[in-house]
Design a protein around this motif. Structure first.
Motif, PDB file in Angstrom:
ATOM      1  N   PRO A   1      56.025  29.222 -66.827  1.00  0.00           N
ATOM      2  CA  PRO A   1      56.426  28.453 -67.990  1.00  0.00           C
ATOM      3  C   PRO A   1      57.620  29.110 -68.668  1.00  0.00           C
ATOM      4  O   PRO A   1      57.801  30.306 -68.633  1.00  0.00           O
ATOM      5  CB  PRO A   1      55.188  28.490 -68.898  1.00  0.00           C
TER       6      PRO A   1
ATOM      7  N   THR B   1      64.328  28.198 -67.778  1.00  0.00           N
ATOM      8  CA  THR B   1      63.946  28.567 -66.405  1.00  0.00           C
ATOM      9  C   THR B   1      64.038  27.393 -65.440  1.00  0.00           C
ATOM     10  O   THR B   1      64.063  27.595 -64.230  1.00  0.00           O
ATOM     11  CB  THR B   1      62.501  29.111 -66.362  1.00  0.00           C
ATOM     12  N   ARG B   2      64.063  26.175 -65.970  1.00  0.00           N
ATOM     13  CA  ARG B   2      64.105  24.982 -65.130  1.00  0.00           C
ATOM     14  C   ARG B   2      65.062  23.969 -65.749  1.00  0.00           C
ATOM     15  O   ARG B   2      65.044  23.742 -66.953  1.00  0.00           O
ATOM     16  CB  ARG B   2      62.719  24.336 -65.006  1.00  0.00           C
TER      17      ARG B   2
ATOM     18  N   HIS C   1      53.454  29.647 -61.102  1.00  0.00           N
ATOM     19  CA  HIS C   1      53.988  28.836 -62.198  1.00  0.00           C
ATOM     20  C   HIS C   1      54.590  29.754 -63.263  1.00  0.00           C
ATOM     21  O   HIS C   1      53.985  30.736 -63.662  1.00  0.00           O
ATOM     22  CB  HIS C   1      52.856  27.993 -62.788  1.00  0.00           C
TER      23      HIS C   1
ATOM     24  N   ALA D   1      62.133  24.212 -70.148  1.00  0.00           N
ATOM     25  CA  ALA D   1      62.579  23.264 -69.123  1.00  0.00           C
ATOM     26  C   ALA D   1      63.481  22.240 -69.790  1.00  0.00           C
ATOM     27  O   ALA D   1      63.077  21.571 -70.745  1.00  0.00           O
ATOM     28  CB  ALA D   1      61.383  22.572 -68.468  1.00  0.00           C
TER      29      ALA D   1
ATOM     30  N   HIS E   1      55.187  24.364 -70.551  1.00  0.00           N
ATOM     31  CA  HIS E   1      56.625  24.538 -70.759  1.00  0.00           C
ATOM     32  C   HIS E   1      57.016  24.149 -72.180  1.00  0.00           C
ATOM     33  O   HIS E   1      56.459  23.217 -72.757  1.00  0.00           O
ATOM     34  CB  HIS E   1      57.429  23.636 -69.809  1.00  0.00           C
TER      35      HIS E   1
ATOM     36  N   LEU F   1      55.256  18.346 -68.105  1.00  0.00           N
ATOM     37  CA  LEU F   1      55.733  19.721 -68.279  1.00  0.00           C
ATOM     38  C   LEU F   1      55.150  20.353 -69.539  1.00  0.00           C
ATOM     39  O   LEU F   1      54.785  21.531 -69.545  1.00  0.00           O
ATOM     40  CB  LEU F   1      57.265  19.747 -68.327  1.00  0.00           C
TER      41      LEU F   1
END
Length: 332
Positions: A6, A79-80, A4, A9, A31, A26
């Motif tokens: 974090p 990152t997401r 994972h 996001a 996150h 999230l």
């Protein structure tokens, strides 16, 4: 599964039904969440429990337009990128079909470019609608579908198919690491009472003591996944180490008729079955819908956990509280 990681996001469509639950999950995982939504069909009340939480930021923006600096300025830390942006119920996405198509194509392009710039992993929420009115049952990811490209649902169905094509092209060109989820019917708290979906329609009509509408003869089937299971599946897919070059069905494979669903809602709410009325089936409405989730089970170790009775009871309870509040306070 990967470790994972974090970071920031971005959740486009994060004020919507599934998006708001995803934002919650999230934040709980550590996150920072940038929730982007134009509030066209989403409800600000969905974000009430998130407002003020450290690490949660809401940005009102339409992904059809270039992304605002509030999002682009965070690119180095993103990152997401989750793309859940698009009206998902037929009455809503047909109300502005041009915008629906642009959200799926232009909006997805903007978010893919953000993921490319940030070096972030990108997840597209596609839909079981890419299978159209299926001739193969249940629907595996390899089935290419039977979709009307000229009908009233095409803005959504074909828009999502185009979004998938662009997403996979970005992956093949090495421009972004991607994941594509094909979401089947999902239900639960934070649904809009007036979104026109069958679960919310039946529950709200039953609770409001008014006419209960079943389209068609009730023999068409659907498979309903509780929102907590769906969010768990989306995160599992995003964090998985698969190559991402194939879509993954996410949904509950337990299939039932709309008539059976109506009977269950009547039993839970105590509504009078004599109030049920039958109306013509909408154009291009799928007759059967059930996911083959073998790929999700094998690659992600994911299967739904919440049974229909438990999920419907929780959803009825939530709508009961929601509809007891003034409509102006509960809706956009």
């Amino acid at each position: 599964m990967s470790d994972h990681q974090p970071g920031v996001a971005v959740v486009a469509g994060g004020a919507g039904f599934i998006g708001s639950h995803l934002c919650q999950a999230l934040v709980a995982r550590g996150h920072e969440v940038l929730c982007v939504d134009n509030l066209q069909t989403a409800r600000p009340s969905n974000l009430q429990t998130l407002e003020g939480l450290p690490g949660f930021t809401f940005v009102e923006a339409d992904i059809v337009r270039p992304l605002p600096e509030a999002v682009l300025g965070a690119a180095e830390r993103v990152t997401r990128v989750y793309n859940l942006a698009c009206a998902a119920s037929p009455p809503q996405y047909q109300a502005d079909p041009e915008h629906t198509m642009l959200t799926n194509v232009v909006g997805t392009h903007h978010l893919l470019r953000l993921a490319e710039r940030a070096g972030a992993r990108f997840l597209l929420t596609s839909t079981s609608e890419v299978y159209g009115d299926p001739e193969v049952h249940p629907q595996p990811e390899g089935y290419r579908g039977w979709v009307s490209c000229t009908g009233p649902r095409a803005c959504y169905d074909e828009g999502k198919r185009a979004a998938e094509a662009m997403t996979f092209d970005y992956a093949r060109m090495g421009r972004a690491e991607v994941r594509v989820a094909r979401i089947f019917n999902t239900y639960g708290p934070n649904m809009s009472p007036d979104d026109g979906r069958v679960v919310s329609n039946l529950i709200c009509q039953a609770l409001a003591d008014c006419e209960i509408t079943v389209f068609g003869d009730g023999s068409q089937t659907r498979s309903f996944c509780y929102v907590d299971d769906m969010v768990r599946g989306l995160i599992a897919l995003m964090e998985s180490d698969i190559d991402g070059l194939e879509p993954v069905n996410l949904g509950n494979p337990v299939e039932l008729t709309v008539g059976d669903l109506c009977d269950r809602v009547l039993a839970l709410t105590g509504a009078d079955a004599r109030r049920v009325v039958f109306k013509p089936l909408p154009t291009d409405d799928p007759r059967r819908r059930r996911p083959d989730i073998g790929r999700a089970r094998d690659l992600l170790g994911w299967t739904p956990r919440v049974g229909l009775e438990e999920g419907l009871a929780a959803t009825c309870e939530w709508f009961g509280r929601e509809l007891a509040t003034p409509v102006e306070a509960a809706r956009v």
